[in-house]
Design a protein around this motif. Structure first.
Motif, PDB file in Angstrom:
ATOM      1  N   LYS A   1      11.333  -2.224   4.943  1.00  0.00           N
ATOM      2  CA  LYS A   1      10.452  -1.206   5.529  1.00  0.00           C
ATOM      3  C   LYS A   1       9.049  -1.238   4.929  1.00  0.00           C
ATOM      4  N   PHE A   2       8.785  -2.232   4.078  1.00  0.00           N
ATOM      5  CA  PHE A   2       7.501  -2.292   3.384  1.00  0.00           C
ATOM      6  C   PHE A   2       6.664  -3.480   3.863  1.00  0.00           C
ATOM      7  N   PRO A   3       5.477  -3.234   4.443  1.00  0.00           N
ATOM      8  CA  PRO A   3       4.585  -4.347   4.788  1.00  0.00           C
ATOM      9  C   PRO A   3       3.881  -4.865   3.537  1.00  0.00           C
ATOM     10  N   MET A   4       3.745  -6.167   3.445  1.00  0.00           N
ATOM     11  CA  MET A   4       3.049  -6.792   2.321  1.00  0.00           C
ATOM     12  C   MET A   4       1.983  -7.730   2.860  1.00  0.00           C
ATOM     13  N   ARG A   5       0.732  -7.497   2.481  1.00  0.00           N
ATOM     14  CA  ARG A   5      -0.355  -8.394   2.848  1.00  0.00           C
ATOM     15  C   ARG A   5      -0.537  -9.423   1.742  1.00  0.00           C
ATOM     16  N   VAL A   6      -0.881 -10.649   2.127  1.00  0.00           N
ATOM     17  CA  VAL A   6      -1.024 -11.706   1.120  1.00  0.00           C
ATOM     18  C   VAL A   6      -2.453 -12.234   1.095  1.00  0.00           C
ATOM     19  N   PHE A   7      -2.928 -12.510  -0.108  1.00  0.00           N
ATOM     20  CA  PHE A   7      -4.261 -13.047  -0.338  1.00  0.00           C
ATOM     21  C   PHE A   7      -4.169 -14.217  -1.311  1.00  0.00           C
ATOM     22  N   ARG A   8      -5.118 -15.090  -1.223  1.00  0.00           N
ATOM     23  CA  ARG A   8      -5.173 -16.180  -2.194  1.00  0.00           C
ATOM     24  C   ARG A   8      -5.619 -15.632  -3.538  1.00  0.00           C
TER      25      ARG A   8
ATOM     26  N   SER B   1       0.810  -1.225   0.000  1.00  0.00           N
ATOM     27  CA  SER B   1       0.000   0.000   0.000  1.00  0.00           C
ATOM     28  C   SER B   1       0.841   1.272   0.000  1.00  0.00           C
ATOM     29  N   HIS B   2       2.088   1.192   0.445  1.00  0.00           N
ATOM     30  CA  HIS B   2       2.944   2.395   0.554  1.00  0.00           C
ATOM     31  C   HIS B   2       4.336   2.093  -0.001  1.00  0.00           C
ATOM     32  N   GLY B   3       4.416   1.910  -1.301  1.00  0.00           N
ATOM     33  CA  GLY B   3       5.693   1.586  -1.926  1.00  0.00           C
ATOM     34  C   GLY B   3       6.026   0.117  -1.755  1.00  0.00           C
ATOM     35  N   ARG B   4       7.055  -0.340  -2.458  1.00  0.00           N
ATOM     36  CA  ARG B   4       7.442  -1.748  -2.361  1.00  0.00           C
ATOM     37  C   ARG B   4       8.917  -1.904  -2.704  1.00  0.00           C
ATOM     38  N   PRO B   5       9.533  -3.008  -2.273  1.00  0.00           N
ATOM     39  CA  PRO B   5      10.913  -3.282  -2.674  1.00  0.00           C
ATOM     40  C   PRO B   5      10.953  -3.661  -4.151  1.00  0.00           C
ATOM     41  N   SER B   6      12.143  -3.763  -4.697  1.00  0.00           N
ATOM     42  CA  SER B   6      12.277  -4.235  -6.067  1.00  0.00           C
ATOM     43  C   SER B   6      11.953  -5.727  -6.110  1.00  0.00           C
ATOM     44  N   LEU B   7      11.640  -6.218  -7.294  1.00  0.00           N
ATOM     45  CA  LEU B   7      11.362  -7.645  -7.434  1.00  0.00           C
ATOM     46  C   LEU B   7      12.556  -8.482  -6.990  1.00  0.00           C
TER      47      LEU B   7
ATOM     48  N   TYR C   1       1.905  -1.872  -9.961  1.00  0.00           N
ATOM     49  CA  TYR C   1       2.789  -1.183  -9.026  1.00  0.00           C
ATOM     50  C   TYR C   1       2.519  -1.537  -7.567  1.00  0.00           C
ATOM     51  N   ARG C   2       1.352  -2.096  -7.261  1.00  0.00           N
ATOM     52  CA  ARG C   2       1.023  -2.464  -5.891  1.00  0.00           C
ATOM     53  C   ARG C   2       1.046  -3.967  -5.628  1.00  0.00           C
ATOM     54  N   HIS C   3       0.919  -4.769  -6.661  1.00  0.00           N
ATOM     55  CA  HIS C   3       0.709  -6.193  -6.473  1.00  0.00           C
ATOM     56  C   HIS C   3       1.792  -7.041  -7.129  1.00  0.00           C
ATOM     57  N   VAL C   4       2.208  -8.091  -6.402  1.00  0.00           N
ATOM     58  CA  VAL C   4       3.125  -9.086  -6.960  1.00  0.00           C
ATOM     59  C   VAL C   4       2.456 -10.451  -6.859  1.00  0.00           C
ATOM     60  N   LEU C   5       2.843 -11.344  -7.757  1.00  0.00           N
ATOM     61  CA  LEU C   5       2.311 -12.696  -7.784  1.00  0.00           C
ATOM     62  C   LEU C   5       3.349 -13.641  -7.194  1.00  0.00           C
ATOM     63  N   LEU C   6       2.956 -14.419  -6.198  1.00  0.00           N
ATOM     64  CA  LEU C   6       3.844 -15.376  -5.542  1.00  0.00           C
ATOM     65  C   LEU C   6       3.363 -16.778  -5.898  1.00  0.00           C
ATOM     66  N   LYS C   7       4.074 -17.443  -6.795  1.00  0.00           N
ATOM     67  CA  LYS C   7       3.666 -18.763  -7.258  1.00  0.00           C
ATOM     68  C   LYS C   7       4.473 -19.833  -6.542  1.00  0.00           C
TER      69      LYS C   7
END
Length: 257
Positions: free
Chosen positions: A125-132, A70-76, A99-105
């Motif tokens: 420093k970036f929180p990441m929430r995960v969803f199915r 939600s507030h920036g992200r690290p590089s891939l 820019y906000r979402h990454v796919l974790l396979k």
């Protein structure tokens, strides 16, 4: 302007360029569906897939999660390094959706459940929430599916079998796994199962259990720490009563009366 010199192969491109060019014509993985004909919808061109087709196309993504920043992200590359450093069963693939979402396979259900159950990951420093990930995923709409622990208090000990518990808790959602004490039958006062629950649907709180011609009883199902989900802003952790978007829409509606 200096003209490029032809390579040793005499084709005017390097070996790596030739390889990339040839990959354009590599035979792709066989498709699980047939080509669908073009039709029309409301006077415009349309392609309509059957539900079976959509399920076949989504099958390779059964152990996929969406990570949301939600507030920036690290590089891939940084995200990949963090997950590579974890003691996972298999490597996971990380790709960019927007820019906000990454796919974790994930390659295994074990890694999938481990990452999903944590809920929020702190990546630097970036929180990441995960969803199915689901077939109806959209960037503005978080998934309403969540892993939830449910307890079965005073369940007779012989029902602590995995398939027995999965049969009982399938009324709540999709059973995922047992906690260690339940699997070992070392805590006899209750069984605990982690279940995939759709937070937009009512949850079953008891089930009738019987043995043909023998005992029968009602078994309580107690969800533990059910997360909120808001159908106004489509966010996990927000409730309709406290939603700012819902409140502002109600204010506008009242103001128009």
């Amino acid at each position: 302007m200096v003209a490029p010199h032809p390579s040793a192969e005499g084709q005017g491109m390097s070996l790596s360029e030739q390889k990339s060019f040839s990959q354009l014509f590599t035979e792709p993985t066989p498709s699980p569906i047939h080509v669908r004909p073009v039709t029309t919808y409301k006077g415009e061109a349309a392609v309509i897939f059957s539900k079976q087709d959509a399920e076949k196309l989504a099958a390779p993504y059964r152990w996929v999660l969406v990570g949301k920043f939600s507030h920036g992200r690290p590089s891939l590359e940084e995200i990949r390094k963090i997950f590579t450093s974890l003691n996972l069963k298999d490597q996971i693939s990380v790709g960019l959706l927007d820019y906000r979402h990454v796919l974790l396979k994930c390659a295994s259900e074990v890694d999938f459940n481990r990452i999903w159950m944590r809920g929020i990951w702190q990546l630097g420093k970036f929180p990441m929430r995960v969803f199915r990930w689901t077939r109806d995923f959209h960037g503005h709409k978080e998934s309403s599916l969540a892993p939830v622990w449910v307890s079965l208090p005073s369940l007779p000990i012989h029902y602590f079998d995995k398939h027995s518990l999965f049969s009982i808790t399938s009324l709540v959602g999709k059973p995922l796994f047992l906690d260690s004490a339940t699997a070992a039958a070392s805590r006899s006062n209750k069984a605990r199962v982690c279940v995939e629950v759709d937070l937009l649907k009512p949850i079953c709180t008891r089930v009738w259990i019987s043995v043909e011609g023998e005992m029968r009883f009602w078994q309580k199902i107690v969800p533990e720490e059910m997360p909120c989900y808001c159908s106004a802003c489509w966010r996990l952790g927000c409730s309709v009563d406290e939603c700012r978007k819902n409140s502002s829409e109600q204010h506008v509606t009242h103001g128009m009366r």
